[in-house]
Design an enzyme around this catalytic site. Sequence first.
Site, PDB file in Angstrom:
ATOM      1  CG  HIS A 117      -2.037  -1.055   1.095  1.00 38.88           C
ATOM      2  ND1 HIS A 117      -2.832  -1.442   2.153  1.00 38.88           N
ATOM      3  CD2 HIS A 117      -2.436  -1.813   0.038  1.00 38.88           C
ATOM      4  CE1 HIS A 117      -3.676  -2.384   1.748  1.00 38.88           C
ATOM      5  NE2 HIS A 117      -3.450  -2.635   0.477  1.00 38.88           N
ATOM      6  CB  CYS A 125       6.345  14.927  -8.648  1.00 36.35           C
ATOM      7  SG  CYS A 125       5.807  16.303  -9.668  1.00 36.35           S
ATOM      8  CB  THR A 184      -4.131  -7.851   8.490  1.00 38.89           C
ATOM      9  OG1 THR A 184      -5.073  -7.352   7.517  1.00 38.89           O
ATOM     10  CG2 THR A 184      -3.908  -9.330   8.255  1.00 38.89           C
TER      11      THR A 184
HETATM   12  P1  OAD Z   1      -7.282  -2.863  10.376  1.00 34.75           P
HETATM   13  O1  OAD Z   1      -7.362  -1.646  11.200  1.00 34.75           O
HETATM   14  O2  OAD Z   1      -8.409  -3.156   9.449  1.00 34.75           O
HETATM   15  O3  OAD Z   1      -7.133  -4.134  11.306  1.00 34.75           O
HETATM   16  C1  OAD Z   1      -6.207  -4.180  12.348  1.00 34.75           C
HETATM   17  C2  OAD Z   1      -6.201  -5.571  12.925  1.00 34.75           C
HETATM   18  O4  OAD Z   1      -5.204  -5.617  13.911  1.00 34.75           O
HETATM   19  C3  OAD Z   1      -7.518  -6.000  13.582  1.00 34.75           C
HETATM   20  O5  OAD Z   1      -7.850  -7.312  13.169  1.00 34.75           O
HETATM   21  C4  OAD Z   1      -7.175  -5.996  15.084  1.00 34.75           C
HETATM   22  O6  OAD Z   1      -7.861  -7.010  15.792  1.00 34.75           O
HETATM   23  C5  OAD Z   1      -5.694  -6.286  15.050  1.00 34.75           C
HETATM   24  N1  OAD Z   1      -4.940  -5.759  16.197  1.00 34.75           N
HETATM   25  C6  OAD Z   1      -5.198  -4.690  16.991  1.00 34.75           C
HETATM   26  N2  OAD Z   1      -4.234  -4.534  17.903  1.00 34.75           N
HETATM   27  C7  OAD Z   1      -3.333  -5.526  17.683  1.00 34.75           C
HETATM   28  C8  OAD Z   1      -2.102  -5.906  18.290  1.00 34.75           C
HETATM   29  N3  OAD Z   1      -1.587  -5.216  19.313  1.00 34.75           N
HETATM   30  N4  OAD Z   1      -1.441  -6.976  17.788  1.00 34.75           N
HETATM   31  C9  OAD Z   1      -1.948  -7.686  16.739  1.00 34.75           C
HETATM   32  N5  OAD Z   1      -3.097  -7.373  16.130  1.00 34.75           N
HETATM   33  C10 OAD Z   1      -3.782  -6.310  16.590  1.00 34.75           C
HETATM   34  O7  OAD Z   1      -5.872  -2.803   9.611  1.00 34.75           O
HETATM   35  P2  OAD Z   1      -5.445  -3.555   8.263  1.00 34.75           P
HETATM   36  O8  OAD Z   1      -5.959  -4.940   8.223  1.00 34.75           O
HETATM   37  O9  OAD Z   1      -3.995  -3.332   8.117  1.00 34.75           O
HETATM   38  O10 OAD Z   1      -5.602   0.497   3.399  1.00 34.75           O
HETATM   39  O11 OAD Z   1      -6.209  -2.685   7.174  1.00 34.75           O
HETATM   40  C11 OAD Z   1      -6.032  -2.982   5.838  1.00 34.75           C
HETATM   41  C12 OAD Z   1      -6.075  -1.719   5.023  1.00 34.75           C
HETATM   42  O12 OAD Z   1      -7.261  -0.985   5.305  1.00 34.75           O
HETATM   43  C13 OAD Z   1      -4.975  -0.708   5.355  1.00 34.75           C
HETATM   44  O13 OAD Z   1      -3.748  -1.002   4.744  1.00 34.75           O
HETATM   45  C14 OAD Z   1      -5.559   0.572   4.845  1.00 34.75           C
HETATM   46  C15 OAD Z   1      -6.937   0.435   5.427  1.00 34.75           C
HETATM   47  O14 OAD Z   1      -7.937   1.166   4.851  1.00 34.75           O
HETATM   48  C16 OAD Z   1      -5.222   1.534   2.655  1.00 34.75           C
HETATM   49  O15 OAD Z   1      -4.871   2.583   3.141  1.00 34.75           O
HETATM   50  C17 OAD Z   1      -5.275   1.272   1.188  1.00 34.75           C
END
Ligand code: OAD
Length: 244
Positions: A117, A125, A184
């Site tokens: 991402h 730019c 994730t």
């Molecule tokens: P999310 O915010 O959707 O999910 C975070 C995950 O981390 C959840 O499943 C939580 O349960 C878990 N979590 C929270 N605290 C934690 C910890 N201390 N240790 C381990 N896990 C923990 O984040 P992503 O899955 O990364 O996209 O989101 C995917 C994409 O959605 C991002 O890259 C971004 C967002 O919109 C773009 O910007 C294109």
Amino acid sequence: MIPEFLELVRRCNGNIVALTGAGISADSGIPTFRGKDGLWNKYRPEELATPQAFAKNPRLVWEWYAWRMEKVFSARPNPAHLALAIMERRGLLKAVITQNVDNLHERAGSRNVIHLHGRIDEMRCLGCGRIVKVAEPPKVVPPVCECGEMMRPNVVWFGEALPERELELAMSLCEENSVLVIGTSAVVYPAAYLPHHAKRNGNMVIEINPDVTPVTDIADLSVRERAGKFFEPLLPILEEEGFP
Ligand code: OAD
């Protein structure tokens, strides 16, 4: 869960990649996107993380990214980032595929990091396409390139395609390796498909997440724990001469 985890790592014999999301950086103080304290609970993605939002109000979008840059640059890698770096150095992990735009994997010492991402420590730019590395948020927003055009954060926004080379590499790594899925929610595609791709190709899936996700059902081992907390006691073990 630690013995089970170590046993699976041993069995993989170096054929593992990690897939990380915002949760791995939560223990470094960087907010996740979803969940109770998630960014998308406070802010509307369509106003801050789309090409349309940027075209409409580049200053607002840049202010938000400058705030996030500040958070990332002042954060420190936690034991989960460090554990992945140790595993790579010791030949136990081939690569980190990350959805995160932060640079904590690199700062922990990981070398083979695939950013699906984009990266918040780069801007691009809109005119000449030049990519500029940044170590601190721009003082004036929106920043302007030497060529006179506006710069944008070098990240993937909603509605934009993922970088082709990175996605192809991630898919092929998940064909041939087991996947350690950390922090994730596994709901944003195409990244969310990668653990399923690994499983369909006969590989193992290990998940570290305090919550249940769509990956939990297909995981060979699912650890319901914060990543930083889970990996902290593992650091000396992974460093041991005798391991694996
Ligand atoms: P999310 O915010 O959707 O999910 C975070 C995950 O981390 C959840 O499943 C939580 O349960 C878990 N979590 C929270 N605290 C934690 C910890 N201390 N240790 C381990 N896990 C923990 O984040 P992503 O899955 O990364 O996209 O989101 C995917 C994409 O959605 C991002 O890259 C971004 C967002 O919109 C773009 O910007 C294109």
